[in-house]
Design an enzyme around this catalytic site. Structure first.
Site, mmCIF file in Angstrom:
data_model
loop_
_atom_site.group_PDB
_atom_site.id
_atom_site.type_symbol
_atom_site.label_atom_id
_atom_site.label_comp_id
_atom_site.label_asym_id
_atom_site.label_seq_id
_atom_site.Cartn_x
_atom_site.Cartn_y
_atom_site.Cartn_z
ATOM 1 N N GLN A 93 -2.124 4.615 5.661
ATOM 2 C CA GLN A 93 -0.988 4.844 6.384
ATOM 3 C C GLN A 93 0.337 4.080 6.078
ATOM 4 O O GLN A 93 0.926 3.250 6.812
ATOM 5 C CB GLN A 93 -0.921 4.983 7.799
ATOM 6 C CG GLN A 93 -2.263 5.911 8.365
ATOM 7 C CD GLN A 93 -2.507 5.668 9.623
ATOM 8 O OE1 GLN A 93 -1.553 5.859 10.642
ATOM 9 N NE2 GLN A 93 -3.831 5.806 10.368
ATOM 10 N N LYS A 189 -8.404 17.295 -7.619
ATOM 11 C CA LYS A 189 -8.806 17.470 -6.191
ATOM 12 C C LYS A 189 -7.750 18.219 -5.289
ATOM 13 O O LYS A 189 -6.384 17.839 -5.550
ATOM 14 C CB LYS A 189 -9.154 16.089 -5.596
ATOM 15 C CG LYS A 189 -9.392 16.273 -4.080
ATOM 16 C CD LYS A 189 -10.219 14.824 -3.863
ATOM 17 C CE LYS A 189 -8.779 14.014 -3.321
ATOM 18 N NZ LYS A 189 -9.331 12.585 -2.609
ATOM 19 N N ASP A 215 -13.819 4.825 -6.838
ATOM 20 C CA ASP A 215 -12.513 5.096 -6.323
ATOM 21 C C ASP A 215 -12.645 3.749 -5.260
ATOM 22 O O ASP A 215 -13.212 2.768 -5.392
ATOM 23 C CB ASP A 215 -12.691 6.043 -5.251
ATOM 24 C CG ASP A 215 -11.534 6.805 -4.822
ATOM 25 O OD1 ASP A 215 -10.563 6.371 -5.063
ATOM 26 O OD2 ASP A 215 -11.546 7.883 -4.171
#
Length: 288
Positions: A93, A189, A215
């Site tokens: 975030q 994706k 990832d």
């Protein structure tokens, strides 16, 4: 004299890092009250000492614990505080997408910065390279451990192809592939919701190859499972997943039932934390 201060979420990692530098570890005393409030105590006088605080933040409780540890050390009037947050909660975030949204990464880092002299983390989600960065006025040292994941798979397998689950993660695949000396590619994706993704079919050269999906974070694992199914349809010999931060919000059993192996580092201590960052992190924490 320097002491390593271990939070409850990083006890093993803190001990391992301290062993490389031959410094003493002090484990913070923590407990929860019946109303779930957190209690933190530093069990030794540390006035005038240099402290390296090691606490990952896989949960909100662990993040609050970190804040309390740092504030308690300030109250003790220690000489300096280096804060090492191997997994930085809320790093996804990092920017505002809709008006009125809190930039939670900024809030968290500003609090840590107020209570620290220097901040380190590992493969922060919004940073692409190793080094020092200024994020909303906070100086943050980012440590890149993707090469360690590459070395792990290089030791274990041949005929490897590294695959990123999306174009945004291809930079991680490229780094690991450089260490392994192999090809890399990425899948297409489309995110449908915070937990649901759609992987578009894409033809890749993975037939009879050992494929590593790489990832920075594996959270629910939905993206990884979808990617593994596509790669198996394209006749990959084995399909494995590697990540720096194993959040595993839905556990790991569903991942292990689909993949041949799941590997994470020990930024978060999990049953599949097979790659230790301790030696590399120690060099960064104690040399800068």
């Amino acid at each position: 004299m320097t002491f390593v201060i271990s939070g409850s979420a990083s006890k093993s990692l803190a001990t391992e890092i301290a062993s490389f530098e031959k410094v003493q570890v002090i484990e913070v005393e923590t407990k929860k009250f019946p109303d779930n409030e957190i209690y933190v105590r530093i069990p030794r006088k540390l006035s005038g000492k240099d402290c390296v605080v090691i606490q990952s933040t896989p949960s909100n409780d662990s993040l609050l614990e970190l804040f309390f540890i740092l504030d308690a050390l300030r109250d003790e009037k220690v000489s300096s505080i280096v804060t090492f947050v191997p997994y930085l909660r809320y790093s996804r975030q990092d920017k505002q997408f809709l008006a009125g949204e809190a930039i939670s990464a900024k809030t968290v880092l500003r609090i840590i910065d107020e209570l620290s002299d220097k901040i380190f983390t590992v493969n922060c989600h919004f940073l692409d390279e190793e080094g020092m960065f200024n994020y909303h006025g906070v100086e943050l040292w980012n440590i890149d451990v993707f090469p360690l994941l590459g070395e792990y798979f290089k030791r274990k397998f041949t005929d490897i192809v590294v695959i990123a689950p999306d174009k945004g993660s291809v930079k991680y695949a490229k780094k690991a592939a450089g260490v392994i000396g192999c090809e890399f590619d990425y899948l297409e994706k489309k995110r449908i919701s915070c937990e649901e993704v759609e992987i578009k079919p894409k033809k890749m050269n993975v037939s009879d190859k050992n494929v590593v999906i790489l990832d920075d974070i594996i959270s629910s694992g939905g993206t990884i499972i979808n990617a593994a199914e596509i790669l198996k349809q394209q006749r990959a010999k084995k399909v494995m997943a590697g990540c720096v931060h194993g959040v595993f919000s839905k556990g790991i059993d569903h991942l292990l039932s689909t993949l041949d192996e799941v590997v994470a580092t020990n930024t978060i201590e999990t049953p599949v934390s097979k790659v230790s960052i301790a030696e590399y992190a120690a060099k960064k924490l104690f040399k800068l």
